[in-house]
Design a protein around this motif. Sequence first.
Motif, PDB file in Angstrom:
ATOM      1  N   LYS A 178       0.721  -1.182   0.061  1.00 45.43           N
ATOM      2  CA  LYS A 178      -0.120  -0.138   0.087  1.00 45.43           C
ATOM      3  C   LYS A 178       0.990   1.239  -0.109  1.00 45.43           C
ATOM      4  CE  LYS A 178      -2.678  -1.169   3.488  1.00 45.43           C
ATOM      5  NZ  LYS A 178      -3.684  -1.366   4.634  1.00 45.43           N
ATOM      6  N   GLN A 179       2.250   1.345   0.644  1.00 44.31           N
ATOM      7  CA  GLN A 179       2.828   2.439   0.769  1.00 44.31           C
ATOM      8  C   GLN A 179       3.281   2.666  -0.576  1.00 44.31           C
ATOM      9  OE1 GLN A 179       5.074   3.043   4.393  1.00 44.31           O
ATOM     10  NE2 GLN A 179       6.841   3.567   3.182  1.00 44.31           N
ATOM     11  N   VAL A 180       3.985   1.607  -1.174  1.00 47.81           N
ATOM     12  CA  VAL A 180       4.340   1.778  -2.540  1.00 47.81           C
ATOM     13  C   VAL A 180       3.337   2.378  -3.649  1.00 47.81           C
ATOM     14  CG1 VAL A 180       5.361   0.460  -4.535  1.00 47.81           C
ATOM     15  CG2 VAL A 180       6.377   0.018  -2.528  1.00 47.81           C
ATOM     16  N   ALA A 181       2.136   1.743  -3.492  1.00 50.53           N
ATOM     17  CA  ALA A 181       0.966   2.014  -4.293  1.00 50.53           C
ATOM     18  C   ALA A 181       0.786   3.611  -4.149  1.00 50.53           C
ATOM     19  CB  ALA A 181      -0.210   1.280  -4.199  1.00 50.53           C
ATOM     20  N   ALA A 182       0.735   4.203  -2.937  1.00 50.46           N
ATOM     21  CA  ALA A 182       0.469   5.493  -2.536  1.00 50.46           C
ATOM     22  C   ALA A 182       1.492   6.459  -3.141  1.00 50.46           C
ATOM     23  CB  ALA A 182       0.493   5.665  -1.380  1.00 50.46           C
ATOM     24  N   CYS A 183       2.859   6.050  -3.183  1.00 54.31           N
ATOM     25  CA  CYS A 183       4.008   6.650  -3.587  1.00 54.31           C
ATOM     26  C   CYS A 183       3.827   6.970  -5.341  1.00 54.31           C
ATOM     27  CB  CYS A 183       5.159   6.065  -3.352  1.00 54.31           C
ATOM     28  SG  CYS A 183       6.764   7.014  -3.456  1.00 54.31           S
ATOM     29  N   ILE A 184       3.587   5.632  -5.830  1.00 51.99           N
ATOM     30  CA  ILE A 184       3.194   5.614  -7.385  1.00 51.99           C
ATOM     31  C   ILE A 184       1.990   6.703  -7.674  1.00 51.99           C
ATOM     32  CG2 ILE A 184       2.268   4.363  -9.251  1.00 51.99           C
ATOM     33  CD1 ILE A 184       3.722   1.784  -8.096  1.00 51.99           C
ATOM     34  N   SER A 185       1.156   6.609  -6.860  1.00 51.56           N
ATOM     35  CA  SER A 185      -0.294   7.571  -7.255  1.00 51.56           C
ATOM     36  C   SER A 185       0.291   9.296  -7.035  1.00 51.56           C
ATOM     37  CB  SER A 185      -1.177   7.312  -6.231  1.00 51.56           C
ATOM     38  OG  SER A 185      -1.756   5.968  -6.513  1.00 51.56           O
ATOM     39  N   LYS A 186       1.076   9.283  -6.081  1.00 51.29           N
ATOM     40  CA  LYS A 186       1.689  10.675  -5.796  1.00 51.29           C
ATOM     41  C   LYS A 186       2.565  11.096  -6.821  1.00 51.29           C
ATOM     42  CE  LYS A 186       4.169  13.302  -2.192  1.00 51.29           C
ATOM     43  NZ  LYS A 186       4.700  13.365  -0.976  1.00 51.29           N
ATOM     44  N   HIS A 187       3.323  10.361  -7.741  1.00 47.76           N
ATOM     45  CA  HIS A 187       4.354  10.877  -8.320  1.00 47.76           C
ATOM     46  C   HIS A 187       3.926  10.721  -9.859  1.00 47.76           C
ATOM     47  CE1 HIS A 187       6.784  10.602  -5.015  1.00 47.76           C
ATOM     48  NE2 HIS A 187       7.710  11.178  -5.475  1.00 47.76           N
ATOM     49  N   ASN A 202      11.338   6.315   1.521  1.00 41.67           N
ATOM     50  CA  ASN A 202      10.256   6.372   2.435  1.00 41.67           C
ATOM     51  C   ASN A 202      10.206   4.945   3.255  1.00 41.67           C
ATOM     52  OD1 ASN A 202       7.912   8.432   2.219  1.00 41.67           O
ATOM     53  ND2 ASN A 202       8.853   8.201   0.056  1.00 41.67           N
ATOM     54  N   PRO A 203      10.476   5.226   4.595  1.00 41.64           N
ATOM     55  CA  PRO A 203      10.699   3.972   5.514  1.00 41.64           C
ATOM     56  C   PRO A 203       9.353   3.507   5.750  1.00 41.64           C
ATOM     57  CG  PRO A 203      11.238   5.964   6.646  1.00 41.64           C
ATOM     58  CD  PRO A 203      11.071   6.140   5.231  1.00 41.64           C
ATOM     59  N   VAL A 204       9.105   2.160   6.084  1.00 36.73           N
ATOM     60  CA  VAL A 204       7.971   1.525   6.672  1.00 36.73           C
ATOM     61  C   VAL A 204       7.904   1.308   7.893  1.00 36.73           C
ATOM     62  CG1 VAL A 204       6.566  -0.521   6.077  1.00 36.73           C
ATOM     63  CG2 VAL A 204       8.086   0.448   4.249  1.00 36.73           C
ATOM     64  N   ALA A 205       7.262   1.796   8.858  1.00 35.60           N
ATOM     65  CA  ALA A 205       7.117   1.838  10.330  1.00 35.60           C
ATOM     66  C   ALA A 205       7.398   0.313  10.646  1.00 35.60           C
ATOM     67  CB  ALA A 205       6.113   2.443  10.780  1.00 35.60           C
ATOM     68  N   GLU A 206       6.336  -0.596   9.989  1.00 33.76           N
ATOM     69  CA  GLU A 206       6.500  -2.018  10.585  1.00 33.76           C
ATOM     70  C   GLU A 206       7.667  -2.761   9.940  1.00 33.76           C
ATOM     71  OE1 GLU A 206       2.508  -0.035  10.656  1.00 33.76           O
ATOM     72  OE2 GLU A 206       4.277   0.071   9.030  1.00 33.76           O
ATOM     73  N   LEU A 207       8.713  -2.255   9.313  1.00 37.97           N
ATOM     74  CA  LEU A 207       9.626  -2.751   8.862  1.00 37.97           C
ATOM     75  C   LEU A 207      11.163  -2.279   9.751  1.00 37.97           C
ATOM     76  CD1 LEU A 207       9.526  -3.129   4.943  1.00 37.97           C
ATOM     77  CD2 LEU A 207       9.294  -5.081   6.691  1.00 37.97           C
ATOM     78  N   ASN A 208      10.544  -2.077  11.019  1.00 34.75           N
ATOM     79  CA  ASN A 208      11.586  -1.363  11.865  1.00 34.75           C
ATOM     80  C   ASN A 208      12.301  -0.277  11.171  1.00 34.75           C
ATOM     81  OD1 ASN A 208      11.350  -3.291  13.634  1.00 34.75           O
ATOM     82  ND2 ASN A 208      12.931  -4.524  12.723  1.00 34.75           N
ATOM     83  N   ARG A 209      11.148   0.722  10.521  1.00 35.62           N
ATOM     84  CA  ARG A 209      11.701   2.175   9.995  1.00 35.62           C
ATOM     85  C   ARG A 209      12.766   1.833   8.769  1.00 35.62           C
ATOM     86  NH1 ARG A 209       8.401   5.692  10.553  1.00 35.62           N
ATOM     87  NH2 ARG A 209      10.080   7.304   9.977  1.00 35.62           N
ATOM     88  N   ARG A 210      12.759   0.500   8.262  1.00 42.13           N
ATOM     89  CA  ARG A 210      13.325   0.299   6.798  1.00 42.13           C
ATOM     90  C   ARG A 210      12.831   0.599   5.670  1.00 42.13           C
ATOM     91  NH1 ARG A 210      15.377  -5.464   7.939  1.00 42.13           N
ATOM     92  NH2 ARG A 210      14.655  -5.694   5.623  1.00 42.13           N
ATOM     93  N   PRO A 211      13.207   1.046   4.556  1.00 40.35           N
ATOM     94  CA  PRO A 211      12.299   1.305   3.394  1.00 40.35           C
ATOM     95  C   PRO A 211      12.452  -0.065   2.503  1.00 40.35           C
ATOM     96  CG  PRO A 211      14.582   2.096   3.019  1.00 40.35           C
ATOM     97  CD  PRO A 211      14.656   1.497   4.359  1.00 40.35           C
ATOM     98  N   VAL A 212      11.563  -0.318   1.704  1.00 41.75           N
ATOM     99  CA  VAL A 212      11.514  -1.246   0.581  1.00 41.75           C
ATOM    100  C   VAL A 212      12.079  -0.611  -0.692  1.00 41.75           C
ATOM    101  CG1 VAL A 212       9.712  -2.527   1.402  1.00 41.75           C
ATOM    102  CG2 VAL A 212       9.014  -0.745  -0.121  1.00 41.75           C
ATOM    103  N   THR A 213      12.646  -1.345  -1.429  1.00 37.95           N
ATOM    104  CA  THR A 213      12.994  -0.670  -2.698  1.00 37.95           C
ATOM    105  C   THR A 213      12.201  -1.357  -3.887  1.00 37.95           C
ATOM    106  OG1 THR A 213      14.977  -2.164  -2.879  1.00 37.95           O
ATOM    107  CG2 THR A 213      15.484  -0.189  -1.856  1.00 37.95           C
ATOM    108  N   VAL A 214      12.437  -0.821  -5.148  1.00 36.93           N
ATOM    109  CA  VAL A 214      11.682  -1.506  -6.397  1.00 36.93           C
ATOM    110  C   VAL A 214      12.955  -1.597  -7.619  1.00 36.93           C
ATOM    111  CG1 VAL A 214       9.562  -0.863  -5.846  1.00 36.93           C
ATOM    112  CG2 VAL A 214      10.841   0.768  -7.105  1.00 36.93           C
ATOM    113  N   SER A 215      12.859  -2.550  -8.436  1.00 36.50           N
ATOM    114  CA  SER A 215      13.645  -2.664  -9.526  1.00 36.50           C
ATOM    115  C   SER A 215      12.715  -2.665 -10.546  1.00 36.50           C
ATOM    116  CB  SER A 215      14.047  -3.982  -9.661  1.00 36.50           C
ATOM    117  OG  SER A 215      15.323  -4.287  -8.615  1.00 36.50           O
ATOM    118  N   VAL A 216      13.293  -1.512 -11.447  1.00 38.41           N
ATOM    119  CA  VAL A 216      12.228  -1.168 -12.866  1.00 38.41           C
ATOM    120  C   VAL A 216      12.622  -1.546 -14.133  1.00 38.41           C
ATOM    121  CG1 VAL A 216      11.008   0.747 -13.680  1.00 38.41           C
ATOM    122  CG2 VAL A 216      11.681   0.842 -11.219  1.00 38.41           C
TER     123      VAL A 216
END
Length: 342
Positions: A242-251, A292-306
């Motif tokens: 959901k956080q990645v999707a929100a970032c996509i929608s924003k940009h 953008n860190p994910v709070a539930e991942l101990n404030r670590r972010p996820v990354t994407v390959s494109v």
Amino acid sequence: MSTIILGSMLLIHYVLSAHVPFLTPVNYLFNGMLVPNAIFLLLVLALEIVYRRWPNGMELATVISSILTSHSYFYFIHDSYDTLPIILIFPLLISMMYFKKRYLIITLAMCLIAMVALYVQPGRYVKEEDLIEIIIVGSILFCAAMTGLGVIHRSHALVEKLDQSMQSEQELLVQTIVMERMTKIDPLTGLHNHKSFHEYFAQLLEQYNRSPFPLQLAILDIDNFKQVNDTYGHWVGDIALKQVAACISKHITANAFAARYGGEEFVVLLCETSEAEAYASIERLRKSIALNPVAELNRRPVTVSVGLHAVAPGETKAYCFQQADHALYESKNNGKNRTTVQ
């Protein structure tokens, strides 16, 4: 209306003036025609002023004017014709036009009062014929008013049925829209789903083949997503999605289309942007996700390959997706968290 009344009175004068003594030019033409018609035209002028300056009071002004019009004709020429009191039906008909009971009841009362007041005057002898006329005309006015009340009641019932029908139609339309949205929108991320993406991409390619325009396809895949699910649980993985999707929608811009293709994979279609602009836009999106860190991942972010592919004339949907997918695998094999153009 003024023309009709004036014409009928001129016809009466032309046909009967030689045989009826009271139809003299002075008595009839002045009192019977000029004065009441002048009053009528003044009332029409007043209504025009009300309409232009106080449109909200137009209904009441029209009803009052109809009462004054009928009363003026009634007052000036009632002695000439036995049937003239029937003109008092005119304001009743006008009041029915607005489908309001209070207008009709007030108009009926004023017409009855005016009729009785004209016959029953101080010093005037009320003949039997006058009483009969009051009773007959009063009964006719009452019948007309009752008919009007029936029409108003029926109109209200029809309006209520129409409102119910429209409400049912609106509810059905809303349900249809909701169902259509459910078939095209991914419930977790709020982005378009796999089916919606393929439909839209097919339409874009049709337009592109008729008249080419800049079009790029990007496939984004979350890095190490299985490890996130295995370590933190699927509910945390859903939060990351959901956080990645929100970032996509924003940009993405208004000319872009984003969808969740399946699992941890997303697709973005970029229109009306050059290859360099599309690459820069995807890179800004990729970096934003990584920052953008994910709070539930101990404030670590996820990354994407494109993987990014610029559509060329004659390419099919399957070929475009295959090229972008190859570019995505290169990004994965070259260290992840990067964009590769194929």
